[in-house]
Design a protein around this motif. Structure first.
Motif, PDB file in Angstrom:
ATOM      1  N   LEU A  85       9.643  22.010   5.757  1.00 29.61           N
ATOM      2  CA  LEU A  85      10.535  22.507   6.800  1.00 29.61           C
ATOM      3  C   LEU A  85       9.797  22.888   8.072  1.00 29.61           C
ATOM      4  CD1 LEU A  85      12.970  24.737   4.692  1.00 29.61           C
ATOM      5  CD2 LEU A  85      13.289  22.372   5.442  1.00 29.61           C
ATOM      6  N   ARG A  86       8.565  23.362   7.938  1.00 28.35           N
ATOM      7  CA  ARG A  86       7.839  23.880   9.101  1.00 28.35           C
ATOM      8  C   ARG A  86       6.903  22.872   9.761  1.00 28.35           C
ATOM      9  NH1 ARG A  86      11.282  27.637  10.044  1.00 28.35           N
ATOM     10  NH2 ARG A  86      11.316  29.376   8.572  1.00 28.35           N
ATOM     11  N   GLU A  87       6.438  21.873   8.996  1.00 30.42           N
ATOM     12  CA  GLU A  87       5.395  20.993   9.522  1.00 30.42           C
ATOM     13  C   GLU A  87       5.690  19.501   9.422  1.00 30.42           C
ATOM     14  OE1 GLU A  87       2.522  21.604  11.100  1.00 30.42           O
ATOM     15  OE2 GLU A  87       2.874  23.758  11.142  1.00 30.42           O
ATOM     16  N   LEU A  88       6.267  19.068   8.318  1.00 30.70           N
ATOM     17  CA  LEU A  88       6.300  17.635   8.039  1.00 30.70           C
ATOM     18  C   LEU A  88       7.579  16.932   8.483  1.00 30.70           C
ATOM     19  CD1 LEU A  88       4.680  17.697   4.469  1.00 30.70           C
ATOM     20  CD2 LEU A  88       3.567  17.273   6.674  1.00 30.70           C
ATOM     21  N   LEU A  89       8.698  17.623   8.438  1.00 31.89           N
ATOM     22  CA  LEU A  89       9.967  17.018   8.839  1.00 31.89           C
ATOM     23  C   LEU A  89      10.181  17.144  10.345  1.00 31.89           C
ATOM     24  CD1 LEU A  89      12.264  18.287   5.958  1.00 31.89           C
ATOM     25  CD2 LEU A  89      11.954  15.890   6.581  1.00 31.89           C
ATOM     26  N   ASP A  90      10.763  16.107  10.921  1.00 29.42           N
ATOM     27  CA  ASP A  90      11.053  16.169  12.354  1.00 29.42           C
ATOM     28  C   ASP A  90      12.504  16.572  12.637  1.00 29.42           C
ATOM     29  OD1 ASP A  90      12.397  13.894  11.626  1.00 29.42           O
ATOM     30  OD2 ASP A  90      11.131  12.517  12.786  1.00 29.42           O
ATOM     31  N   ARG A  91      13.302  16.741  11.580  1.00 28.79           N
ATOM     32  CA  ARG A  91      14.641  17.316  11.733  1.00 28.79           C
ATOM     33  C   ARG A  91      15.016  18.043  10.464  1.00 28.79           C
ATOM     34  NH1 ARG A  91      19.180  14.013   9.801  1.00 28.79           N
ATOM     35  NH2 ARG A  91      18.467  11.951   9.081  1.00 28.79           N
ATOM     36  N   ARG A  92      15.973  18.911  10.576  1.00 22.82           N
ATOM     37  CA  ARG A  92      16.390  19.745   9.463  1.00 22.82           C
ATOM     38  C   ARG A  92      17.102  18.897   8.409  1.00 22.82           C
ATOM     39  NH1 ARG A  92      16.944  25.147   9.014  1.00 22.82           N
ATOM     40  NH2 ARG A  92      18.571  26.020   7.675  1.00 22.82           N
ATOM     41  N   PRO A  93      16.745  19.058   7.121  1.00 21.52           N
ATOM     42  CA  PRO A  93      17.438  18.281   6.093  1.00 21.52           C
ATOM     43  C   PRO A  93      18.867  18.769   5.897  1.00 21.52           C
ATOM     44  CG  PRO A  93      15.914  19.829   5.077  1.00 21.52           C
ATOM     45  CD  PRO A  93      15.676  19.899   6.558  1.00 21.52           C
ATOM     46  N   ASP A  94      19.719  17.873   5.480  1.00 20.39           N
ATOM     47  CA  ASP A  94      21.102  18.227   5.186  1.00 20.39           C
ATOM     48  C   ASP A  94      21.229  18.886   3.820  1.00 20.39           C
ATOM     49  OD1 ASP A  94      22.741  17.014   7.500  1.00 20.39           O
ATOM     50  OD2 ASP A  94      21.372  15.405   6.919  1.00 20.39           O
ATOM     51  N   ILE A  95      20.285  18.602   2.934  1.00 13.88           N
ATOM     52  CA  ILE A  95      20.290  19.186   1.602  1.00 13.88           C
ATOM     53  C   ILE A  95      18.891  19.055   1.014  1.00 13.88           C
ATOM     54  CG2 ILE A  95      20.911  17.099   0.293  1.00 13.88           C
ATOM     55  CD1 ILE A  95      22.889  18.903  -1.310  1.00 13.88           C
ATOM     56  N   CYS A  96      18.554  19.970   0.118  1.00 19.14           N
ATOM     57  CA  CYS A  96      17.310  19.896  -0.647  1.00 19.14           C
ATOM     58  C   CYS A  96      17.679  19.793  -2.120  1.00 19.14           C
ATOM     59  CB  CYS A  96      16.447  21.133  -0.402  1.00 19.14           C
ATOM     60  SG  CYS A  96      14.975  21.237  -1.463  1.00 19.14           S
ATOM     61  N   VAL A  97      17.104  18.812  -2.814  1.00 20.54           N
ATOM     62  CA  VAL A  97      17.304  18.691  -4.252  1.00 20.54           C
ATOM     63  C   VAL A  97      15.947  18.781  -4.939  1.00 20.54           C
ATOM     64  CG1 VAL A  97      19.465  17.437  -4.132  1.00 20.54           C
ATOM     65  CG2 VAL A  97      17.341  16.160  -4.080  1.00 20.54           C
ATOM     66  N   GLY A 126      18.398  28.544   4.724  1.00 23.83           N
ATOM     67  CA  GLY A 126      19.716  28.099   5.165  1.00 23.83           C
ATOM     68  C   GLY A 126      20.021  26.640   4.885  1.00 23.83           C
ATOM     69  N   VAL A 127      19.187  25.980   4.086  1.00 18.98           N
ATOM     70  CA  VAL A 127      19.408  24.583   3.723  1.00 18.98           C
ATOM     71  C   VAL A 127      20.150  24.540   2.387  1.00 18.98           C
ATOM     72  CG1 VAL A 127      18.315  22.384   3.120  1.00 18.98           C
ATOM     73  CG2 VAL A 127      17.333  23.820   4.932  1.00 18.98           C
ATOM     74  N   PRO A 128      21.296  23.875   2.284  1.00 22.97           N
ATOM     75  CA  PRO A 128      21.973  23.745   0.995  1.00 22.97           C
ATOM     76  C   PRO A 128      21.015  23.156  -0.035  1.00 22.97           C
ATOM     77  CG  PRO A 128      23.357  22.917   2.763  1.00 22.97           C
ATOM     78  CD  PRO A 128      22.006  23.169   3.368  1.00 22.97           C
ATOM     79  N   ALA A 129      21.038  23.691  -1.248  1.00 18.90           N
ATOM     80  CA  ALA A 129      20.017  23.273  -2.212  1.00 18.90           C
ATOM     81  C   ALA A 129      20.550  23.289  -3.630  1.00 18.90           C
ATOM     82  CB  ALA A 129      18.796  24.181  -2.102  1.00 18.90           C
ATOM     83  N   ILE A 130      20.004  22.371  -4.437  1.00 21.79           N
ATOM     84  CA  ILE A 130      20.385  22.227  -5.845  1.00 21.79           C
ATOM     85  C   ILE A 130      19.127  21.970  -6.661  1.00 21.79           C
ATOM     86  CG2 ILE A 130      21.831  21.001  -7.502  1.00 21.79           C
ATOM     87  CD1 ILE A 130      23.462  19.922  -5.136  1.00 21.79           C
ATOM     88  N   GLY A 131      18.991  22.665  -7.780  1.00 18.97           N
ATOM     89  CA  GLY A 131      17.939  22.371  -8.742  1.00 18.97           C
ATOM     90  C   GLY A 131      18.523  21.654  -9.945  1.00 18.97           C
ATOM     91  N   PHE A 132      17.901  20.551 -10.353  1.00 18.23           N
ATOM     92  CA  PHE A 132      18.370  19.763 -11.499  1.00 18.23           C
ATOM     93  C   PHE A 132      17.330  19.815 -12.619  1.00 18.23           C
ATOM     94  CE2 PHE A 132      20.686  17.697  -8.010  1.00 18.23           C
ATOM     95  CZ  PHE A 132      21.961  17.609  -8.559  1.00 18.23           C
ATOM     96  N   SER A 133      17.811  20.008 -13.843  1.00 18.28           N
ATOM     97  CA  SER A 133      16.936  20.028 -15.012  1.00 18.28           C
ATOM     98  C   SER A 133      17.593  19.282 -16.162  1.00 18.28           C
ATOM     99  CB  SER A 133      16.642  21.469 -15.450  1.00 18.28           C
ATOM    100  OG  SER A 133      16.068  22.223 -14.408  1.00 18.28           O
ATOM    101  N   SER A 159      29.633  16.804   1.008  1.00 14.50           N
ATOM    102  CA  SER A 159      30.979  16.721   1.597  1.00 14.50           C
ATOM    103  C   SER A 159      31.609  18.094   1.823  1.00 14.50           C
ATOM    104  CB  SER A 159      31.896  15.892   0.696  1.00 14.50           C
ATOM    105  OG  SER A 159      31.440  14.566   0.573  1.00 14.50           O
ATOM    106  N   ASN A 160      31.421  18.983   0.867  1.00 14.97           N
ATOM    107  CA  ASN A 160      32.125  20.265   0.887  1.00 14.97           C
ATOM    108  C   ASN A 160      31.257  21.441   1.309  1.00 14.97           C
ATOM    109  OD1 ASN A 160      34.766  19.368  -0.300  1.00 14.97           O
ATOM    110  ND2 ASN A 160      33.432  18.803  -1.988  1.00 14.97           N
ATOM    111  N   GLY A 161      29.944  21.248   1.281  1.00 15.66           N
ATOM    112  CA  GLY A 161      29.036  22.348   1.543  1.00 15.66           C
ATOM    113  C   GLY A 161      28.874  23.241   0.323  1.00 15.66           C
ATOM    114  N   ILE A 162      27.822  24.045   0.326  1.00 18.59           N
ATOM    115  CA  ILE A 162      27.569  25.030  -0.715  1.00 18.59           C
ATOM    116  C   ILE A 162      27.749  26.398  -0.069  1.00 18.59           C
ATOM    117  CG2 ILE A 162      25.801  26.011  -2.246  1.00 18.59           C
ATOM    118  CD1 ILE A 162      24.595  23.201  -2.471  1.00 18.59           C
TER     119      ILE A 162
END
Length: 260
Positions: A85-97, A126-133, A159-162
């Protein structure tokens, strides 16, 4: 409209089959950007690197995913998200998985989980996020039955946001696709680990310890993640990172803390 930007991370490391599966699923939903630990970081919780340097490098794990930008990171799962988020991306992600983890992160396991801590770090930002296991600890676990369910959950979240300040903790039972009955929205089951240490002595005469234990379910409710998983459902627990015990504030306000 540009495709959604999906940040993918995990705690099992950049080469983990669960991560590779999640990347392949996400590339059908948007532009994928990967930052993952360069070695396994299971059980790291929300640890961050403070007393040593962090290193990151661009990698290409498979030619089939040449259009996916991937970086390995020497730090923890939370470090990976911070760096992305701080160094590598050039725009904010829409979601983190985050994931797909090799092994369950249901119930009390969420406290120790590097997979969920990476998702929570994104949620804090503030990035919508989901952990999968996946409830299978094998390195050679079969993730194929999870694909449609993972895509469905991420698509709905996009589509709906978290809800604000909420991160989703998704656990998938070790079943075939036809055996999975559906998806249940659940609460986290009350449970703990009955732990002990296996004490041994090395050839130099020094004692060392292996942590062992048994999972103890203390919750008989049929609205929990453990019940859902035991009964053939995928569990989805909306988790929060505000650890305030709001129900206890009044009780503790009754203490004579300001009396001298």
């Amino acid at each position: 409209m540009p495709k959604p930007l999906i940040l993918v991370t995990n705690d099992d490391g950049i080469t983990a089959p669960g991560l590779r599966a999640l990347i392949s699923y996400m590339k059908d939903l948007g532009d994928v950007f990967v930052v993952a630990p360069d070695s396994p970081q299971s059980g790291m919780g929300h640890a961050i690197t403070l007393d040593s340097t962090l290193f990151s490098k661009r990698v290409q794990m498979t030619k089939e995913l040449s259009n996916v930008q991937e970086y390995s990171c020497s730090g923890t799962p939370a470090d990976c998200v911070k760096l992305a988020l701080r160094e590598l991306l050039d725009r904010r992600p829409d979601i983190c998985v985050s994931g797909i983890n090799h092994g369950s992160n249901s119930s009390i396991n969420v406290i120790y989980s590097g997979t969920m801590s990476a998702a929570i770090e994104a949620g804090i930002e503030g990035v919508p996020a989901i952990g999968f296991s996946l409830c299978d600890y094998s390195w050679d676990a079969n993730f194929s039955h999870a694909e449609d369910f993972v895509k469905k959950i991420v698509s709905e979240a996009l589509s709906n946001g978290i809800p604000k300040d909420v991160v989703l903790n998704v656990n998938i039972p070790k079943l075939s696709k036809k055996e999975i009955k559906g998806i249940k929205i659940c609460r986290q089951a009350k449970a703990n680990w009955k732990e002990k240490f296996d004490k041994r002595t090395n050839p130099m005469g020094k004692d060392y310890y292996w942590l062992t234990g048994e999972f103890e379910l203390l919750d008989k409710g049929e609205d929990t993640d453990e019940w859902a998983l035991s009964n053939g459902y995928i569990s989805v627990v909306p988790s929060q990172f505000d650890l305030t015990a709001h129900h206890a504030i009044q009780d503790i306000n009754n203490w004579d803390l300001n009396e001298h």
